[in-house]
Write an enzyme that holds these catalytic residues in place. Structure first.
Site, PDB file in Angstrom:
ATOM      1  N   HIS A 104      47.030 -44.855 132.811  1.00  0.00           N
ATOM      2  CA  HIS A 104      46.366 -45.837 131.927  1.00  0.00           C
ATOM      3  C   HIS A 104      47.487 -46.569 131.209  1.00  0.00           C
ATOM      4  O   HIS A 104      48.256 -45.940 130.476  1.00  0.00           O
ATOM      5  CB  HIS A 104      45.472 -45.123 130.916  1.00  0.00           C
ATOM      6  CG  HIS A 104      44.412 -44.289 131.555  1.00  0.00           C
ATOM      7  ND1 HIS A 104      43.126 -44.733 131.738  1.00  0.00           N
ATOM      8  CD2 HIS A 104      44.460 -43.034 132.086  1.00  0.00           C
ATOM      9  CE1 HIS A 104      42.424 -43.780 132.329  1.00  0.00           C
ATOM     10  NE2 HIS A 104      43.199 -42.745 132.563  1.00  0.00           N
ATOM     11  N   GLU A 123      36.978 -33.890 134.970  1.00  0.00           N
ATOM     12  CA  GLU A 123      38.100 -33.562 134.068  1.00  0.00           C
ATOM     13  C   GLU A 123      37.552 -32.550 133.058  1.00  0.00           C
ATOM     14  O   GLU A 123      37.947 -31.393 133.045  1.00  0.00           O
ATOM     15  CB  GLU A 123      38.601 -34.834 133.363  1.00  0.00           C
ATOM     16  CG  GLU A 123      39.737 -34.585 132.372  1.00  0.00           C
ATOM     17  CD  GLU A 123      40.152 -35.848 131.594  1.00  0.00           C
ATOM     18  OE1 GLU A 123      39.399 -36.836 131.570  1.00  0.00           O
ATOM     19  OE2 GLU A 123      41.256 -35.813 130.992  1.00  0.00           O
ATOM     20  N   ASP A 156      48.466 -40.488 130.766  1.00  0.00           N
ATOM     21  CA  ASP A 156      48.846 -41.210 129.539  1.00  0.00           C
ATOM     22  C   ASP A 156      50.197 -40.666 129.084  1.00  0.00           C
ATOM     23  O   ASP A 156      50.276 -39.889 128.122  1.00  0.00           O
ATOM     24  CB  ASP A 156      47.777 -40.989 128.465  1.00  0.00           C
ATOM     25  CG  ASP A 156      46.420 -41.503 128.911  1.00  0.00           C
ATOM     26  OD1 ASP A 156      46.205 -42.725 128.851  1.00  0.00           O
ATOM     27  OD2 ASP A 156      45.597 -40.681 129.354  1.00  0.00           O
TER      28      ASP A 156
HETATM   29  N1  HPA Z   1      40.236 -39.358 130.682  1.00  0.00           N
HETATM   30  C1  HPA Z   1      39.307 -40.242 130.335  1.00  0.00           C
HETATM   31  N2  HPA Z   1      39.592 -41.414 129.794  1.00  0.00           N
HETATM   32  C2  HPA Z   1      40.867 -41.705 129.575  1.00  0.00           C
HETATM   33  C3  HPA Z   1      41.869 -40.846 129.905  1.00  0.00           C
HETATM   34  C4  HPA Z   1      41.552 -39.603 130.504  1.00  0.00           C
HETATM   35  O1  HPA Z   1      42.390 -38.751 130.831  1.00  0.00           O
HETATM   36  N3  HPA Z   1      43.029 -41.450 129.548  1.00  0.00           N
HETATM   37  C5  HPA Z   1      42.716 -42.656 129.049  1.00  0.00           C
HETATM   38  N4  HPA Z   1      41.398 -42.827 129.048  1.00  0.00           N
HETATM   39 ZN    ZN Z   2      42.840 -40.838 133.134  1.00  0.00          ZN
END
Ligand code: HPA
Ligand code: ZN
Length: 335
Positions: free
Chosen positions: A18, A199, A278
């Protein structure tokens, strides 16, 4: 060369980054100053000290606050350029970059400033660093379907500048099926389709991403291992998973990197890849993710090569570029 040294040295693709998550605290402060904004943190050190996350939402709150310093086209360009320099240092030769336009347009930033700033940095990376790069527009899943449709509409004048769409932000409570109609429209527009799933959310969300959204990759997907039928399907279809080990550690998806499912995913025959997610927030860019995963899980030389090959296999590049990338890898392995 040890597997760790090999992991750092070989060419690789990054498919889950991201761009707003590459904003280092130093650049957040520099952009705030340039734009005449004040931050609710006294210093770079105080901001960095706030990066102690307990779950995805605790991270997202700080991530969106950090992104609020981005106002002008040059800000987006500078952020992406800083990422490309880090990518180059880690031998990333191709990258597909997520961006979150709704985070910016909701603050009054024009879509054109976001996309032109990022896109010109991609062009510059190709010209000056030899890195091929594309953009993937992510819809924020905590916002409505209507908002996603409006965002797509606002982005369409810039259609040649992004290759696909994704789905990110707060996962639990916002299943992929919420965006079935938006993704159907994107499919008609020949956009490539990916989505974060599995996730923090259950395997059922991964099934929804595949069946309802018809995604071509799953971002994260680490919880797929809880569902043997899903693992079999992911293996059968060579569905890529863009896995982010340090992210999983920092967001408490795993307790310790030694418990990370990467080795199990590889052993199950899945097309898993390593990515940084990130990097400014999670403690490292591509090679930090590679190196720490290789060491924690004692990955072999073959595992490392498989991960790099998987990253090229999973890339949205032409057959010609893919062959070129694979050849670069083969050359690096023998030399
Ligand atoms: N998960 C979901 N949304 C996100 C993430 C992530 O790891 N990083 C930035 N936006
Ligand atoms: Zn992500």
């Amino acid at each position: 060369m040890t597997p760790t040294q090999l992991a750092a040295a070989i060419p690789k693709a990054e498919l889950h980054i991201h761009i707003e998550g590459s904003l280092e605290p130093e650049l957040i402060f520099a952009l705030a100053q340039r734009n005449g904004l004040s931050l609710p943190y006294a210093s770079v050190e105080v901001l960095r000290a706030a990066y102690a996350f307990t779950d995805l939402q605790s991270f997202l709150d700080i991530y969106y606050a950090g992104a609020s310093v981005l106002l002008h086209e040059a800000d987006f360009h500078d952020m992406a350029w800083a990422y490309f320099l880090r990518a180059k240092a880690d031998n990333v030769v191709h990258t597909e970059i997520f961006f979150d336009p709704q985070t910016h347009t909701a603050r009054g930033v024009p879509m054109a400033a976001v996309i032109n700033g990022l896109s010109s940095a991609c062009d510059r990376a190709r010209a000056e660093l030899g890195i091929s790069a594309s953009l993937i527009l992510c819809f924020l899943r905590h916002l409505s379907e209507e908002d996603a449709f409006a965002t797509l509409e606002a982005a369409l004048p810039h259609r040649p500048r992004f290759i696909g769409v994704g789905l990110d932000s707060s996962e639990v409570g916002h299943p992929p099926s919420k965006f079935s109609r938006v993704f159907a429209r994107c499919r008609e527009l020949d956009l490539r389709l990916v989505a974060h799933a599995g996730e923090e959310g259950p395997p059922a969300y991964i099934w929804e991403a595949l069946n309802d959204l018809k995604t071509e990759r799953i971002d994260h997907g680490v919880r797929s291992l809880e569902d043997p039928a899903l693992v079999a399907e992911l293996a059968r279809t060579r569905m890529p998973l863009t896995v982010c080990p340090l992210s999983n550690l920092k967001l408490c998806v795993v307790r310790d990197l030694k418990d990370h499912p990467m080795k199990r995913l590889l052993d199950a025959g899945l097309c898993a890849t390593v990515n940084s997610d990130d990097p400014a927030y999670f403690g490292g860019y591509m090679n930090a993710n590679f190196v720490q995963t290789v060491e924690a899980l004692r990955l072999s030389r073959d595992d490392v090569i498989t991960l790099a090959r998987n990253s090229f296999e999973a890339s949205f590049v032409s057959d010609e570029r893919r062959a070129e990338l694979m050849a670069k890898l083969d050359q690096a392995i023998v030399s």
